[in-house]
Design a protein around this motif. Structure first.
Motif, PDB file in Angstrom:
ATOM      1  N   VAL A  86       0.687  -1.279   0.002  1.00  0.00           N
ATOM      2  CA  VAL A  86       0.050   0.017   0.088  1.00  0.00           C
ATOM      3  C   VAL A  86       0.887   1.209   0.001  1.00  0.00           C
ATOM      4  O   VAL A  86       1.889   1.230   0.781  1.00  0.00           O
ATOM      5  N   LYS A  87       0.542   2.142  -0.803  1.00  0.00           N
ATOM      6  CA  LYS A  87       1.244   3.335  -1.019  1.00  0.00           C
ATOM      7  C   LYS A  87       1.016   4.560   0.541  1.00  0.00           C
ATOM      8  O   LYS A  87       0.214   4.399   1.204  1.00  0.00           O
ATOM      9  N   VAL A  88       2.210   5.201   0.704  1.00  0.00           N
ATOM     10  CA  VAL A  88       2.012   5.712   1.998  1.00  0.00           C
ATOM     11  C   VAL A  88       1.212   6.790   2.222  1.00  0.00           C
ATOM     12  O   VAL A  88       0.390   7.083   3.084  1.00  0.00           O
ATOM     13  N   GLU A  89       0.807   7.538   0.858  1.00  0.00           N
ATOM     14  CA  GLU A  89      -0.243   8.294   0.750  1.00  0.00           C
ATOM     15  C   GLU A  89      -1.725   7.460   0.932  1.00  0.00           C
ATOM     16  O   GLU A  89      -2.708   8.389   1.574  1.00  0.00           O
ATOM     17  N   GLU A  90      -1.895   6.393   0.738  1.00  0.00           N
ATOM     18  CA  GLU A  90      -2.965   5.745   0.807  1.00  0.00           C
ATOM     19  C   GLU A  90      -3.398   5.436   2.145  1.00  0.00           C
ATOM     20  O   GLU A  90      -4.500   5.202   2.819  1.00  0.00           O
ATOM     21  N   LEU A  91      -2.089   5.382   2.849  1.00  0.00           N
ATOM     22  CA  LEU A  91      -2.406   5.120   4.364  1.00  0.00           C
ATOM     23  C   LEU A  91      -2.349   6.212   5.483  1.00  0.00           C
ATOM     24  O   LEU A  91      -2.666   6.251   6.603  1.00  0.00           O
ATOM     25  N   LEU A  95      -8.630  -2.396   4.132  1.00  0.00           N
ATOM     26  CA  LEU A  95      -7.635  -2.017   3.098  1.00  0.00           C
ATOM     27  C   LEU A  95      -8.581  -1.636   1.902  1.00  0.00           C
ATOM     28  O   LEU A  95      -8.125  -1.092   0.981  1.00  0.00           O
ATOM     29  N   SER A  96      -9.901  -2.326   1.892  1.00  0.00           N
ATOM     30  CA  SER A  96     -10.750  -1.742   0.683  1.00  0.00           C
ATOM     31  C   SER A  96     -11.174  -0.430   0.746  1.00  0.00           C
ATOM     32  O   SER A  96     -11.683   0.338  -0.241  1.00  0.00           O
ATOM     33  N   CYS A  97     -11.028   0.298   1.728  1.00  0.00           N
ATOM     34  CA  CYS A  97     -11.461   1.783   1.806  1.00  0.00           C
ATOM     35  C   CYS A  97     -10.055   2.553   1.271  1.00  0.00           C
ATOM     36  O   CYS A  97     -10.355   3.876   1.004  1.00  0.00           O
ATOM     37  N   VAL A  98      -8.918   1.936   1.485  1.00  0.00           N
ATOM     38  CA  VAL A  98      -7.602   2.682   1.196  1.00  0.00           C
ATOM     39  C   VAL A  98      -6.800   2.362   0.047  1.00  0.00           C
ATOM     40  O   VAL A  98      -6.041   3.383  -0.382  1.00  0.00           O
ATOM     41  N   THR A  99      -7.133   1.244  -0.673  1.00  0.00           N
ATOM     42  CA  THR A  99      -6.252   1.061  -1.787  1.00  0.00           C
ATOM     43  C   THR A  99      -7.075   0.275  -2.762  1.00  0.00           C
ATOM     44  O   THR A  99      -8.432  -0.462  -2.545  1.00  0.00           O
ATOM     45  N   PHE A 104       5.023  -2.642   5.287  1.00  0.00           N
ATOM     46  CA  PHE A 104       5.970  -2.407   6.178  1.00  0.00           C
ATOM     47  C   PHE A 104       7.404  -2.421   5.830  1.00  0.00           C
ATOM     48  O   PHE A 104       8.102  -1.575   6.070  1.00  0.00           O
ATOM     49  N   ALA A 105       7.658  -3.347   5.368  1.00  0.00           N
ATOM     50  CA  ALA A 105       8.971  -3.843   4.652  1.00  0.00           C
ATOM     51  C   ALA A 105       9.598  -2.808   3.697  1.00  0.00           C
ATOM     52  O   ALA A 105      10.582  -2.036   3.710  1.00  0.00           O
ATOM     53  N   THR A 106       8.686  -2.606   2.809  1.00  0.00           N
ATOM     54  CA  THR A 106       8.938  -1.641   1.576  1.00  0.00           C
ATOM     55  C   THR A 106       8.944  -0.053   2.081  1.00  0.00           C
ATOM     56  O   THR A 106       9.941   0.446   1.664  1.00  0.00           O
ATOM     57  N   HIS A 107       8.241   0.157   3.054  1.00  0.00           N
ATOM     58  CA  HIS A 107       8.154   1.594   3.492  1.00  0.00           C
ATOM     59  C   HIS A 107       9.551   1.710   4.273  1.00  0.00           C
ATOM     60  O   HIS A 107      10.342   2.962   4.206  1.00  0.00           O
ATOM     61  N   MET A 108       9.999   0.635   4.954  1.00  0.00           N
ATOM     62  CA  MET A 108      11.107   0.868   6.017  1.00  0.00           C
ATOM     63  C   MET A 108      12.363   1.048   4.883  1.00  0.00           C
ATOM     64  O   MET A 108      13.279   1.895   5.214  1.00  0.00           O
ATOM     65  N   LEU A 109      12.402   0.274   3.865  1.00  0.00           N
ATOM     66  CA  LEU A 109      13.470   0.245   2.919  1.00  0.00           C
ATOM     67  C   LEU A 109      13.588   1.599   2.150  1.00  0.00           C
ATOM     68  O   LEU A 109      14.718   2.418   1.950  1.00  0.00           O
ATOM     69  N   ASN A 163      11.194  -3.127  -5.194  1.00  0.00           N
ATOM     70  CA  ASN A 163      10.197  -2.041  -5.091  1.00  0.00           C
ATOM     71  C   ASN A 163      10.950  -0.689  -4.687  1.00  0.00           C
ATOM     72  O   ASN A 163      10.548   0.306  -5.024  1.00  0.00           O
ATOM     73  N   SER A 164      11.926  -0.867  -3.850  1.00  0.00           N
ATOM     74  CA  SER A 164      12.716   0.180  -3.290  1.00  0.00           C
ATOM     75  C   SER A 164      13.441   0.936  -4.667  1.00  0.00           C
ATOM     76  O   SER A 164      13.306   2.151  -4.578  1.00  0.00           O
ATOM     77  N   PHE A 165      13.699   0.228  -5.685  1.00  0.00           N
ATOM     78  CA  PHE A 165      14.433   0.860  -6.719  1.00  0.00           C
ATOM     79  C   PHE A 165      13.585   1.393  -7.484  1.00  0.00           C
ATOM     80  O   PHE A 165      13.977   2.612  -8.187  1.00  0.00           O
ATOM     81  N   ASP A 166      12.284   0.851  -7.594  1.00  0.00           N
ATOM     82  CA  ASP A 166      11.556   1.723  -8.432  1.00  0.00           C
ATOM     83  C   ASP A 166      11.072   3.206  -7.768  1.00  0.00           C
ATOM     84  O   ASP A 166      11.005   3.936  -8.636  1.00  0.00           O
ATOM     85  N   GLU A 167      11.073   3.200  -6.478  1.00  0.00           N
ATOM     86  CA  GLU A 167      10.930   4.559  -5.613  1.00  0.00           C
ATOM     87  C   GLU A 167      12.071   5.251  -6.065  1.00  0.00           C
ATOM     88  O   GLU A 167      11.937   6.550  -6.304  1.00  0.00           O
ATOM     89  N   ILE A 168      13.053   4.878  -5.805  1.00  0.00           N
ATOM     90  CA  ILE A 168      14.412   5.598  -6.085  1.00  0.00           C
ATOM     91  C   ILE A 168      14.396   6.236  -7.752  1.00  0.00           C
ATOM     92  O   ILE A 168      14.792   7.369  -7.661  1.00  0.00           O
TER      93      ILE A 168
END
Length: 291
Positions: free
Chosen positions: A108-113, A220-224, A238-243, A270-275
């Motif tokens: 889930v994206k940060v903005e969705e949370l 999660l149906s409400c946010v993503t 959790f893992a993706t956002h931490m990285l 996933n982290s490389f995609d964000e970078i």
């Protein structure tokens, strides 16, 4: 025969209840396909028969990934059979599973949370306990089975003590807001002597996997718009956002309770995609202003 192996999984391998049930189903399907009733018939099984079962599964629509998981069950089973001298040869040594494409973990994206807060209710009208459950998953990355077995005695200052696979214990820090929410929930519980678990059903019983899945899916149906909306998605999140925010792989490995680093490295893509996205937006030659 099967009972002895399952007992071995529980007593020596310390496998979880979920794992034992999965192994039991896989092996029973295998035995039924080959009409195996005893150890003597098991000795006659060779790699060709195992391959025929594999082809049967694929022909009946079982995914390559699921087939490989079932073959993994057989490998563990035959290693035990050799150890117990039930068979003389391991047919799995000549069996190669079907190829699978590398599936990246969804998150889930940060903005969705951002709209989620443990002191507020969201569109699905979730109970406060449900919202705390979501926050525990997101802040700790713990597994479904670990949350179900979480007790109030596992709250230690600003952290949670988690008993993971093979009874491996780890400590995961949590925010002061989540700690306050859990302590407030504890103060309102009048049944602590009856059940020590943090999260329970409305009837006061211990949670079960489907109950938790339905609650998390509802939130999660409400946010993503993700197709998958399970507790494991929050673990991936959790893992993706931490990285993405600078945590090292070794730290994430310890927090997730992974046995080795290779299981954690799947999040680096996933982290490389964000970078890559940030680079394109921030660097003068990144392409963001290319016409």
């Amino acid at each position: 025969m099967l009972e002895n192996f399952l007992t071995y999984l529980i007593t020596e391998k310390r496998a979880s209840e979920h794992t034992v049930i999965a192994y039991q189903k896989d092996l029973q399907d295998f035995f039924d396909f080959l009409a195996i009733d005893d150890f003597e018939e098991l000795k006659e099984v060779n790699h060709q028969l195992v391959r025929s079962w594999m082809v049967h599964l694929i022909d009946n629509g079982v995914s390559n990934r699921s087939v490989n998981r079932k073959l993994s069950t057989l490998r563990t089973f035959y290693k035990w059979c050799l150890k117990e001298e039930v068979v003389e040869k391991n047919p799995m040594l000549l069996v190669k599973g079907p190829k699978t494409s590398k599936r990246l973990p969804e998150f889930v994206k940060v903005e969705e949370l951002d709209n989620f807060n443990i002191s507020q209710k969201v569109g699905a009208n979730l109970e406060v306990e449900d919202m705390l459950m979501v926050e525990v998953f997101y802040q700790t990355g713990m597994r479904l089975s670990e949350l179900i077995n979480l007790k109030f005695t596992d709250i230690q200052n600003a952290s949670l003590k988690v008993l993971g696979k093979r009874n491996k214990e780890r400590i995961i820090p949590i925010s002061s807001e989540l700690l306050a929410g859990l302590n407030e929930m504890k103060s309102k519980r009048s049944d602590l002597a009856k059940t020590p678990y943090i999260f329970i059903t409305k009837k006061g019983n211990k949670l079960y996997p489907k109950f938790v899945y339905r609650r998390i899916n509802k939130y999660l149906s409400c946010v993503t718009n993700l197709d998958k909306r399970s507790p494991h998605v929050l673990r991936h999140t959790f893992a993706t956002h931490m990285l993405n925010n600078g945590a090292g792989l070794e730290t994430i490995k310890e927090l997730l309770g992974h046995a080795n680093l290779s299981a954690t490295q799947v999040y680096t893509h996933n982290s490389f995609d964000e970078i890559n996205k940030i680079y394109k937006q921030a660097h003068p030659r990144g392409g963001h202003n290319t016409k």
